[in-house]
Design a protein around this motif. Structure first.
Motif, PDB file in Angstrom:
ATOM      1  N   LEU A 244       0.845  -1.193   0.000  1.00  0.00           N
ATOM      2  CA  LEU A 244       0.000   0.000   0.000  1.00  0.00           C
ATOM      3  C   LEU A 244       0.878   1.239   0.000  1.00  0.00           C
ATOM      4  CD1 LEU A 244      -2.519  -1.256   2.713  1.00  0.00           C
ATOM      5  CD2 LEU A 244      -2.799  -1.307   0.219  1.00  0.00           C
ATOM      6  N   HIS A 245       0.597   2.109  -0.930  1.00  0.00           N
ATOM      7  CA  HIS A 245       1.357   3.348  -1.034  1.00  0.00           C
ATOM      8  C   HIS A 245       0.458   4.472  -0.525  1.00  0.00           C
ATOM      9  CE1 HIS A 245       3.615   6.338  -3.899  1.00  0.00           C
ATOM     10  NE2 HIS A 245       3.708   6.656  -2.632  1.00  0.00           N
ATOM     11  N   TYR A 246       0.815   4.995   0.646  1.00  0.00           N
ATOM     12  CA  TYR A 246       0.057   6.111   1.226  1.00  0.00           C
ATOM     13  C   TYR A 246       0.775   7.404   0.861  1.00  0.00           C
ATOM     14  CZ  TYR A 246      -2.818   3.187   4.335  1.00  0.00           C
ATOM     15  OH  TYR A 246      -3.714   2.280   4.860  1.00  0.00           O
ATOM     16  N   PHE A 247       0.011   8.396   0.464  1.00  0.00           N
ATOM     17  CA  PHE A 247       0.627   9.681   0.140  1.00  0.00           C
ATOM     18  C   PHE A 247       0.026  10.752   1.052  1.00  0.00           C
ATOM     19  CE2 PHE A 247       1.522  13.532  -2.187  1.00  0.00           C
ATOM     20  CZ  PHE A 247       2.839  13.316  -2.554  1.00  0.00           C
ATOM     21  N   PRO A 248       0.832  11.274   2.015  1.00  0.00           N
ATOM     22  CA  PRO A 248       0.276  12.203   3.012  1.00  0.00           C
ATOM     23  C   PRO A 248      -0.365  13.429   2.360  1.00  0.00           C
ATOM     24  CG  PRO A 248       2.494  11.511   3.622  1.00  0.00           C
ATOM     25  CD  PRO A 248       2.266  11.014   2.231  1.00  0.00           C
ATOM     26  N   VAL A 249      -1.565  13.771   2.829  1.00  0.00           N
ATOM     27  CA  VAL A 249      -2.275  14.924   2.260  1.00  0.00           C
ATOM     28  C   VAL A 249      -2.762  15.877   3.347  1.00  0.00           C
ATOM     29  CG1 VAL A 249      -3.096  13.787   0.150  1.00  0.00           C
ATOM     30  CG2 VAL A 249      -4.489  13.659   2.223  1.00  0.00           C
ATOM     31  N   GLY A 250      -2.148  15.811   4.535  1.00  0.00           N
ATOM     32  CA  GLY A 250      -2.539  16.739   5.592  1.00  0.00           C
ATOM     33  C   GLY A 250      -3.582  16.188   6.546  1.00  0.00           C
ATOM     34  N   ALA A 251      -3.998  14.946   6.345  1.00  0.00           N
ATOM     35  CA  ALA A 251      -4.981  14.356   7.257  1.00  0.00           C
ATOM     36  C   ALA A 251      -4.348  13.134   7.903  1.00  0.00           C
ATOM     37  CB  ALA A 251      -6.229  13.933   6.483  1.00  0.00           C
ATOM     38  N   GLU A 252      -4.599  12.949   9.220  1.00  0.00           N
ATOM     39  CA  GLU A 252      -4.022  11.771   9.856  1.00  0.00           C
ATOM     40  C   GLU A 252      -5.098  10.943  10.528  1.00  0.00           C
ATOM     41  OE1 GLU A 252      -1.158  13.114  12.674  1.00  0.00           O
ATOM     42  OE2 GLU A 252      -2.571  14.356  13.750  1.00  0.00           O
ATOM     43  N   GLY A 253      -4.749   9.712  10.894  1.00  0.00           N
ATOM     44  CA  GLY A 253      -5.718   8.854  11.559  1.00  0.00           C
ATOM     45  C   GLY A 253      -5.037   7.557  11.958  1.00  0.00           C
ATOM     46  N   ALA A 254      -5.496   6.981  13.085  1.00  0.00           N
ATOM     47  CA  ALA A 254      -4.885   5.741  13.563  1.00  0.00           C
ATOM     48  C   ALA A 254      -5.613   4.539  12.961  1.00  0.00           C
ATOM     49  CB  ALA A 254      -4.945   5.690  15.082  1.00  0.00           C
ATOM     50  N   ASP A 255      -4.890   3.433  12.879  1.00  0.00           N
ATOM     51  CA  ASP A 255      -5.481   2.135  12.538  1.00  0.00           C
ATOM     52  C   ASP A 255      -6.254   2.133  11.223  1.00  0.00           C
ATOM     53  OD1 ASP A 255      -4.460   1.189  14.876  1.00  0.00           O
ATOM     54  OD2 ASP A 255      -6.310   1.516  16.031  1.00  0.00           O
ATOM     55  N   ASP A 256      -5.659   2.663  10.182  1.00  0.00           N
ATOM     56  CA  ASP A 256      -6.338   2.653   8.888  1.00  0.00           C
ATOM     57  C   ASP A 256      -6.253   1.249   8.275  1.00  0.00           C
ATOM     58  OD1 ASP A 256      -7.654   4.438   6.895  1.00  0.00           O
ATOM     59  OD2 ASP A 256      -6.184   3.455   5.620  1.00  0.00           O
ATOM     60  N   VAL A 257      -7.390   0.764   7.790  1.00  0.00           N
ATOM     61  CA  VAL A 257      -7.435  -0.578   7.213  1.00  0.00           C
ATOM     62  C   VAL A 257      -8.001  -0.515   5.792  1.00  0.00           C
ATOM     63  CG1 VAL A 257      -8.630  -2.806   7.366  1.00  0.00           C
ATOM     64  CG2 VAL A 257      -7.622  -1.797   9.416  1.00  0.00           C
ATOM     65  N   VAL A 258      -7.360  -1.237   4.880  1.00  0.00           N
ATOM     66  CA  VAL A 258      -7.864  -1.341   3.506  1.00  0.00           C
ATOM     67  C   VAL A 258      -8.541  -2.703   3.363  1.00  0.00           C
ATOM     68  CG1 VAL A 258      -7.171  -1.521   1.094  1.00  0.00           C
ATOM     69  CG2 VAL A 258      -6.072   0.167   2.566  1.00  0.00           C
ATOM     70  N   GLU A 259      -9.669  -2.721   2.676  1.00  0.00           N
ATOM     71  CA  GLU A 259     -10.367  -3.991   2.461  1.00  0.00           C
ATOM     72  C   GLU A 259     -10.402  -4.335   0.973  1.00  0.00           C
ATOM     73  OE1 GLU A 259     -13.791  -4.186   5.828  1.00  0.00           O
ATOM     74  OE2 GLU A 259     -14.211  -2.901   4.124  1.00  0.00           O
ATOM     75  N   VAL A 260     -10.410  -5.622   0.696  1.00  0.00           N
ATOM     76  CA  VAL A 260     -10.661  -6.075  -0.679  1.00  0.00           C
ATOM     77  C   VAL A 260     -11.839  -7.042  -0.646  1.00  0.00           C
ATOM     78  CG1 VAL A 260      -9.761  -7.455  -2.600  1.00  0.00           C
ATOM     79  CG2 VAL A 260      -8.314  -5.710  -1.546  1.00  0.00           C
ATOM     80  N   GLY A 261     -12.837  -6.751  -1.456  1.00  0.00           N
ATOM     81  CA  GLY A 261     -14.003  -7.635  -1.562  1.00  0.00           C
ATOM     82  C   GLY A 261     -13.806  -8.583  -2.734  1.00  0.00           C
ATOM     83  N   LEU A 262     -14.136  -9.847  -2.524  1.00  0.00           N
ATOM     84  CA  LEU A 262     -13.950 -10.856  -3.576  1.00  0.00           C
ATOM     85  C   LEU A 262     -15.282 -11.518  -3.906  1.00  0.00           C
ATOM     86  CD1 LEU A 262     -10.756 -12.548  -2.039  1.00  0.00           C
ATOM     87  CD2 LEU A 262     -10.796 -10.829  -3.857  1.00  0.00           C
ATOM     88  N   TRP A 263     -15.560 -11.649  -5.175  1.00  0.00           N
ATOM     89  CA  TRP A 263     -16.762 -12.341  -5.641  1.00  0.00           C
ATOM     90  C   TRP A 263     -16.307 -13.557  -6.458  1.00  0.00           C
ATOM     91  CZ3 TRP A 263     -16.453  -7.142  -4.996  1.00  0.00           C
ATOM     92  CH2 TRP A 263     -17.545  -6.470  -4.412  1.00  0.00           C
ATOM     93  N   PHE A 264     -16.856 -14.716  -6.157  1.00  0.00           N
ATOM     94  CA  PHE A 264     -16.412 -15.947  -6.816  1.00  0.00           C
ATOM     95  C   PHE A 264     -17.502 -16.562  -7.678  1.00  0.00           C
ATOM     96  CE2 PHE A 264     -13.870 -15.746  -2.881  1.00  0.00           C
ATOM     97  CZ  PHE A 264     -12.596 -15.871  -3.411  1.00  0.00           C
ATOM     98  N   TYR A 265     -17.084 -17.433  -8.613  1.00  0.00           N
ATOM     99  CA  TYR A 265     -18.037 -18.325  -9.280  1.00  0.00           C
ATOM    100  C   TYR A 265     -18.510 -19.316  -8.218  1.00  0.00           C
ATOM    101  CZ  TYR A 265     -16.849 -16.484 -13.874  1.00  0.00           C
ATOM    102  OH  TYR A 265     -16.696 -15.660 -14.953  1.00  0.00           O
ATOM    103  N   PRO A 266     -19.703 -19.899  -8.407  1.00  0.00           N
ATOM    104  CA  PRO A 266     -20.199 -20.841  -7.403  1.00  0.00           C
ATOM    105  C   PRO A 266     -19.204 -21.972  -7.145  1.00  0.00           C
ATOM    106  CG  PRO A 266     -21.883 -20.374  -9.062  1.00  0.00           C
ATOM    107  CD  PRO A 266     -20.630 -19.715  -9.536  1.00  0.00           C
ATOM    108  N   GLU A 267     -19.266 -22.532  -5.949  1.00  0.00           N
ATOM    109  CA  GLU A 267     -18.375 -23.640  -5.584  1.00  0.00           C
ATOM    110  C   GLU A 267     -18.438 -24.742  -6.623  1.00  0.00           C
ATOM    111  OE1 GLU A 267     -18.939 -25.257  -1.678  1.00  0.00           O
ATOM    112  OE2 GLU A 267     -18.578 -23.307  -0.727  1.00  0.00           O
TER     113      GLU A 267
END
Ligand code: HEC
Length: 439
Positions: A244-267
């Motif tokens: 993950l490439h974060y580029f500071p823009v003047g805003a801060e925050g603790a514990d930032d989390v990125v999510e990825v959602g995955l959709w699959f073909y049926p089992e």
């Protein structure tokens, strides 16, 4: 009686005249309410809303009016909306085309030149709702994701240089091999949407098999849906390498989390075609040697680099995403066919490192390439003062990860197919074109 007829005629004439003159004046000066608001609503407001990534909302006349001149400038130069593919050459049918049509650009120009009149608020288009950045964009089409993976938390700093966050997180949640249909990369909202510049989540299988790039993200690219009948094989166990490439823009925050959602073909379902997703094609002429070793751009100068790649099997190309940094201006993708003919598939001629746009081809526009085709990429770098985002034209510029250094590669969404599938795809494409001609 005669008189009545005359009067009726007169009324008709006047009526027609009134209509004509109204049309003529509408053509002369478009109004915000009637002509401009629908364009801004469709093409701008999903970023230019109070919580969007655009610096100011453009949703009401009062918000838009002070920016009229600037809007004219940015739209006439095709800087806004961000869409950097050359409209003059190559394939032009994209699923995610964000650009304005010539007519829309002319309408904005005529409106600004007429003094940016508001017009009649009764003409305004019905307001539309924007999905919040906290929601999955693909949920409308696909429902909620089948599986969500998360990066480990990161403390975002307000100011400083580029930051990289590269945690490894165990991959859990699949009890059998599945085929991926779609993936979406979702930074936190609103902070992450502002500071996560680009990133990817790559699955490294436990058995040491080929790595699987589940999702790649850049401002301008956050999801991928593979074409009908195409999927990416995802094994059950492994580790997700987050980059993950974060580029500071003047805003801060603790514990930032990125999510990825995955959709699959049926089992248990294996799609007809297996894709490798986005593949990196180097554009530096040095295959297998130190990466990008040959990027050396002189102060106030230019450099052109070319890379060629031969296809060892037929392939379908779904998307094109050049990756250069601040001196990068142009990247062209050409196909040299086995019979020697050459075709520009796409050319990005206004590359801007602030945006990482994936140009996703419409189904029928996807290049269908035979074995032996050579993909040829050409990058052009501009280290002169004419490049508006050049941080310092006095410097020599070489390869590197920071935005002020350079890179030169393309991410190409590609599915390799076999000869039989290729012959079938060519026949189907011909048939569709034939049907279109007959209609
Ligand atoms: C994908 C998101 C996105 C879309 C769509 C978009 N913008 Fe922007 N716009 C931005 C961002 C981010 C910036 C600030 C950074 C930049 O200039 O690249 C910006 C900057 C601008 C600026 C310059 C503001 C300044 O103070 O310098 C104008 C004017 C503008 N946009 C107008 C428009 C118009 C008009 C449209 C639609 C025709 C549009 N934008 C579509 C994201 C977007």
């Amino acid at each position: 009686m005669i008189q009545l007829k005359k009067i009726v005629q007169l009324i008709i004439t006047l009526g027609a005249f009134g209509l004509l003159s109204a049309q003529a004046s509408a053509q002369e000066s478009p109004t915000y309410s009637k002509d401009v608001a629908p364009i801004l609503q469709e093409k701008c407001a999903y970023c230019h809303n109070p919580e969007g990534i655009g610096p100011m909302p453009l949703m009401t006349y009062d918000q838009v009016r002070p920016f009229a001149t600037l809007i004219h400038d940015r739209t006439s130069k095709r800087i806004m909306p961000p869409w950097h593919v050359d409209p003059g050459i190559g394939i032009q049918q994209f699923k995610n085309d964000a650009s304005l049509s010539d007519v829309q650009i002319d309408t904005i120009e005529a409106w600004v030149e007429a003094g940016a009149p508001e017009g009649n608020p009764a003409d305004l288009p019905a307001p539309i709702e924007f999905p919040s950045g906290a929601e999955w964009q693909l949920a409308d089409q696909l429902g909620p994701p089948d599986l969500i993976i998360k990066s480990s938390p990161y403390d975002v700093i307000a100011n400083g240089q580029d930051q990289w966050w590269m945690p490894n997180v165990p991959f859990e949640g699949l009890d059998q091999e599945r085929f991926l249909k779609a993936a979406e990369f979702k930074p936190s909202y609103p902070l992450g949407k502002k500071v996560v510049h680009h990133g990817h989540a790559v699955l490294m299988p436990e058995d040491g098999g080929r790595t699987v790039a589940l999702a790649r993200y850049g401002v301008g690219k956050s999801w991928e849906i593979f074409p009908e009948g195409t999927g990416m094989r995802v094994p059950t166990d492994g580790t997700i390498a987050w980059n993950l490439h974060y580029f500071p823009v003047g805003a801060e925050g603790a514990d930032d989390v990125v999510e990825v959602g995955l959709w699959f073909y049926p089992e248990g379902q294996t799609p007809e075609r297996e894709t490798v997703g986005e593949v990196l094609f180097r554009v530096d002429g040095l295959k297998g040697m130190a990466r990008g070793q040959d990027i050396v751009i002189p102060p106030h100068g230019y450099q052109v680099l070319t890379g060629t790649h031969r296809l060892d099997s037929p392939a379908v190309i779904h998307s094109y995403r050049p990756h250069l940094h601040m001196r990068g201006k142009v990247m062209t993708m050409e196909a040299i066919f086995p019979d020697g003919t050459k075709e520009v598939l796409s050319q990005v001629n206004k590359y801007d490192h602030n945006w990482q746009i994936a140009y996703i081809y419409e189904e029928d526009a996807k290049p269908l390439l035979p074995t032996g085709t050579i993909l040829q990429f050409t990058s052009v770098f501009d280290n002169t003062a004419n490049n508006p985002i050049n941080p310092d034209p006095e410097q020599w510029v070489v390869f590197g990860r920071r935005g002020v250094d350079e890179m030169s590669h393309a991410w190409v969404g590609i599915t390799y197919i076999n000869e039989e599938q290729f012959a079938q795809a060519v026949a189907e494409k011909r048939l569709r074109q034939e049907t279109l001609r007959l209609e």
